[in-house]
Design an enzyme around this catalytic site. Structure first.
Site, PDB file in Angstrom:
ATOM      1  N   MET A  81       0.796  -1.104  -0.035  1.00  0.00           N
ATOM      2  CA  MET A  81      -0.091  -0.045  -0.090  1.00  0.00           C
ATOM      3  C   MET A  81       0.821   1.314  -0.098  1.00  0.00           C
ATOM      4  O   MET A  81       0.342   2.451   0.200  1.00  0.00           O
ATOM      5  CB  MET A  81      -0.949   0.028   1.237  1.00  0.00           C
TER       6      MET A  81
ATOM      7  N   LEU B 169       6.661   3.271   1.335  1.00  0.00           N
ATOM      8  CA  LEU B 169       7.467   2.159   1.804  1.00  0.00           C
ATOM      9  C   LEU B 169       8.767   2.201   2.856  1.00  0.00           C
ATOM     10  O   LEU B 169       9.027   3.451   2.845  1.00  0.00           O
ATOM     11  CB  LEU B 169       8.216   1.712   0.390  1.00  0.00           C
TER      12      LEU B 169
ATOM     13  N   HIS C 172       9.014  -3.563   3.488  1.00  0.00           N
ATOM     14  CA  HIS C 172       8.798  -3.621   2.100  1.00  0.00           C
ATOM     15  C   HIS C 172       9.968  -4.120   1.381  1.00  0.00           C
ATOM     16  O   HIS C 172       9.828  -4.854   0.446  1.00  0.00           O
ATOM     17  CB  HIS C 172       7.894  -2.381   1.589  1.00  0.00           C
TER      18      HIS C 172
ATOM     19  N   GLN D   5     -10.542  -2.788   1.197  1.00  0.00           N
ATOM     20  CA  GLN D   5     -10.116  -3.407   2.447  1.00  0.00           C
ATOM     21  C   GLN D   5     -10.178  -2.437   3.735  1.00  0.00           C
ATOM     22  O   GLN D   5     -10.070  -3.111   4.620  1.00  0.00           O
ATOM     23  CB  GLN D   5      -8.772  -3.944   2.179  1.00  0.00           C
TER      24      GLN D   5
ATOM     25  N   GLY E  16       4.818 -10.548   3.702  1.00  0.00           N
ATOM     26  CA  GLY E  16       5.381 -10.366   4.951  1.00  0.00           C
ATOM     27  C   GLY E  16       4.581 -11.272   5.920  1.00  0.00           C
ATOM     28  O   GLY E  16       3.424 -11.091   6.010  1.00  0.00           O
TER      29      GLY E  16
ATOM     30  N   GLN F 190      -3.365 -12.428   7.057  1.00  0.00           N
ATOM     31  CA  GLN F 190      -3.418 -12.107   5.539  1.00  0.00           C
ATOM     32  C   GLN F 190      -2.734 -13.073   4.626  1.00  0.00           C
ATOM     33  O   GLN F 190      -2.928 -13.830   3.645  1.00  0.00           O
ATOM     34  CB  GLN F 190      -2.865 -10.816   5.448  1.00  0.00           C
TER      35      GLN F 190
ATOM     36  N   VAL G 291      10.518  -7.283   9.753  1.00  0.00           N
ATOM     37  CA  VAL G 291      11.566  -6.417   9.759  1.00  0.00           C
ATOM     38  C   VAL G 291      11.275  -5.555  11.034  1.00  0.00           C
ATOM     39  O   VAL G 291      10.254  -4.909  11.019  1.00  0.00           O
ATOM     40  CB  VAL G 291      12.042  -5.737   8.461  1.00  0.00           C
TER      41      VAL G 291
ATOM     42  N   SER H 125       3.987   1.279   8.023  1.00  0.00           N
ATOM     43  CA  SER H 125       3.592   2.486   7.381  1.00  0.00           C
ATOM     44  C   SER H 125       2.833   3.184   8.624  1.00  0.00           C
ATOM     45  O   SER H 125       2.886   4.585   8.309  1.00  0.00           O
ATOM     46  CB  SER H 125       2.740   2.224   6.003  1.00  0.00           C
ATOM     47  N   ARG H 126       2.064   2.624   9.464  1.00  0.00           N
ATOM     48  CA  ARG H 126       1.061   3.424  10.426  1.00  0.00           C
ATOM     49  C   ARG H 126       2.139   3.750  11.594  1.00  0.00           C
ATOM     50  O   ARG H 126       1.545   4.663  12.218  1.00  0.00           O
ATOM     51  CB  ARG H 126       0.189   2.450  10.699  1.00  0.00           C
TER      52      ARG H 126
HETATM   53  P1  AMP Z   1       1.127  -2.928   3.409  1.00  0.00           P
HETATM   54  O1  AMP Z   1       2.007  -1.977   2.664  1.00  0.00           O
HETATM   55  O2  AMP Z   1       1.272  -2.488   4.772  1.00  0.00           O
HETATM   56  O3  AMP Z   1       0.117  -3.556   3.067  1.00  0.00           O
HETATM   57  O4  AMP Z   1       2.291  -4.157   3.427  1.00  0.00           O
HETATM   58  C1  AMP Z   1       2.672  -4.749   2.045  1.00  0.00           C
HETATM   59  C2  AMP Z   1       3.550  -6.083   2.425  1.00  0.00           C
HETATM   60  O5  AMP Z   1       4.646  -5.638   3.205  1.00  0.00           O
HETATM   61  C3  AMP Z   1       2.742  -7.168   3.139  1.00  0.00           C
HETATM   62  O6  AMP Z   1       2.859  -8.276   2.388  1.00  0.00           O
HETATM   63  C4  AMP Z   1       3.287  -6.714   4.790  1.00  0.00           C
HETATM   64  O7  AMP Z   1       3.020  -8.260   5.285  1.00  0.00           O
HETATM   65  C5  AMP Z   1       4.836  -6.643   4.276  1.00  0.00           C
HETATM   66  N1  AMP Z   1       5.295  -5.806   5.444  1.00  0.00           N
HETATM   67  C6  AMP Z   1       4.618  -4.791   6.161  1.00  0.00           C
HETATM   68  N2  AMP Z   1       5.458  -4.491   7.165  1.00  0.00           N
HETATM   69  C7  AMP Z   1       6.555  -5.314   7.180  1.00  0.00           C
HETATM   70  C8  AMP Z   1       7.739  -5.701   8.043  1.00  0.00           C
HETATM   71  N3  AMP Z   1       7.935  -4.715   9.235  1.00  0.00           N
HETATM   72  N4  AMP Z   1       8.250  -6.736   7.887  1.00  0.00           N
HETATM   73  C9  AMP Z   1       8.208  -7.500   6.714  1.00  0.00           C
HETATM   74  N5  AMP Z   1       7.084  -7.346   5.791  1.00  0.00           N
HETATM   75  C10 AMP Z   1       6.382  -6.286   6.217  1.00  0.00           C
END
Ligand code: AMP
Length: 280
Positions: A30, A33, A37, A62, A149, A155, A178, A188-189
């Site tokens: 989303m 980054l 990501h 969503q 992730g 998910q 990570v 991101s939040r």
């Molecule tokens: P999002 O942009 O939050 O929807 O996340 C996009 C992808 O990045 C999803 O598959 C998440 O699980 C993964 N993701 C988000 N935060 C992390 C993190 N801290 N470590 C690894 N993967 C992540």
């Protein structure tokens, strides 16, 4: 690095890559980054992808009506620079309008076996939106594999099930969480958090670390451990949404904390809902 906005153009390009024998990886995001990501892009590289397509789309379907769709951080320019530096070969920035026809009416729905609990129970319609957009991205990008992730544990479990049950011809790769050196899982939040809220948020990873140590010492009845964990998160200033121990594959609740069990946490720091998890 190529930039696509139009799903049809990306689809034509991706199909040509596949026909030429090139291996495509998809990294759905989303945006806004961060290193989490970027670790997914690195995983795609390690797995030998010739083309790494990162999608950046704040998917409206969503989000619940009272959630943060409008405020969600968006920075296409920074995202594109990070993708390029990390080795992505294409970035996809669709708009809600070109992803959803005004009379869009077909959805990808998990029947509740996996999506009826945890985040799915608290965010009605969330996984319907996730599964639908991910299925669309699979059809647009024709990936050999897609990287998700572990951060979003429910998910990735649901997406793996969707791929199995719907015969999507691709593999799912799951990459570890990570974290900041403090232990806080990157998200991101996290950009929404004040200094004090960020301090409170550390209780999540601290609790998971403690639970892992506890599980190492042998099986423990979950009920008491759950109450203790809930209390600790509350004392740190978080408003707990759930503290659950589940089977790592089926997400079915378990009565015993032990090795191999997944513990999933969700809590609010102020108005920001955070999730974290660990497999014991
Ligand atoms: P999002 O942009 O939050 O929807 O996340 C996009 C992808 O990045 C999803 O598959 C998440 O699980 C993964 N993701 C988000 N935060 C992390 C993190 N801290 N470590 C690894 N993967 C992540």
């Amino acid at each position: 690095m190529r930039t696509f906005n139009d799903p049809n153009k990306l689809q034509r390009w991706a199909l040509a890559q596949r026909l030429a024998g090139r291996k495509i990886a998809l990294v759905p995001t989303m945006g806004a980054l961060h290193e989490g990501h970027l670790s997914l892009i690195a995983a795609a590289k390690r797995k030998g992808a010739d083309e790494i397509v990162v999608s950046v789309f704040v998917n409206p379907t969503q989000f619940g009506p009272k959630e943060d769709y409008a405020q969600y951080p968006r920075d296409h320019r920074a995202d594109a620079a990070k993708c390029r530096a990390a080795g992505a070969t294409a970035i996809f920035f669709p708009t809600p309008e070109n992803m959803y026809a005004p009379d869009h009416s077909v959805w990808m729905v998990e029947d509740g076996a996996l999506s009826g609990s945890l985040c799915g129970a608290r965010r009605p319609g969330h996984f319907r939106g996730v599964c639908t957009v991910v299925a669309k991205l699979f059809n647009i990008v024709h990936p050999n594999f897609a990287v998700f992730g572990q951060k979003d544990y429910q998910q990735q479990t649901i997406i793996r099930r969707m791929v199995r049950d719907m015969n999507f011809d691709l593999k799912i790769v799951v990459a570890p969480i990570v974290r900041e050196p403090s232990g806080l899982a990157l998200s991101s939040r996290n950009a929404y958090l004040s200094g004090a809220e960020k301090e409170s948020a550390l209780a999540l990873s601290r609790a998971l670390k403690k639970l892992k140590a506890c599980a190492k010492n042998g099986p423990r009845p979950w009920k008491a451990v759950k109450e203790e964990t809930w209390d600790e998160l509350g004392k740190a200033g978080l408003r707990v949404d759930y503290v659950e121990a589940v089977d790592a594959d089926t997400l079915a609740p378990v009565a015993t904390l032990e090795k191999g069990v997944a513990v999933l946490l969700a809590a609010y720091a102020g108005k920001t809902r955070l999730i974290d998890n660990a497999v014991m």
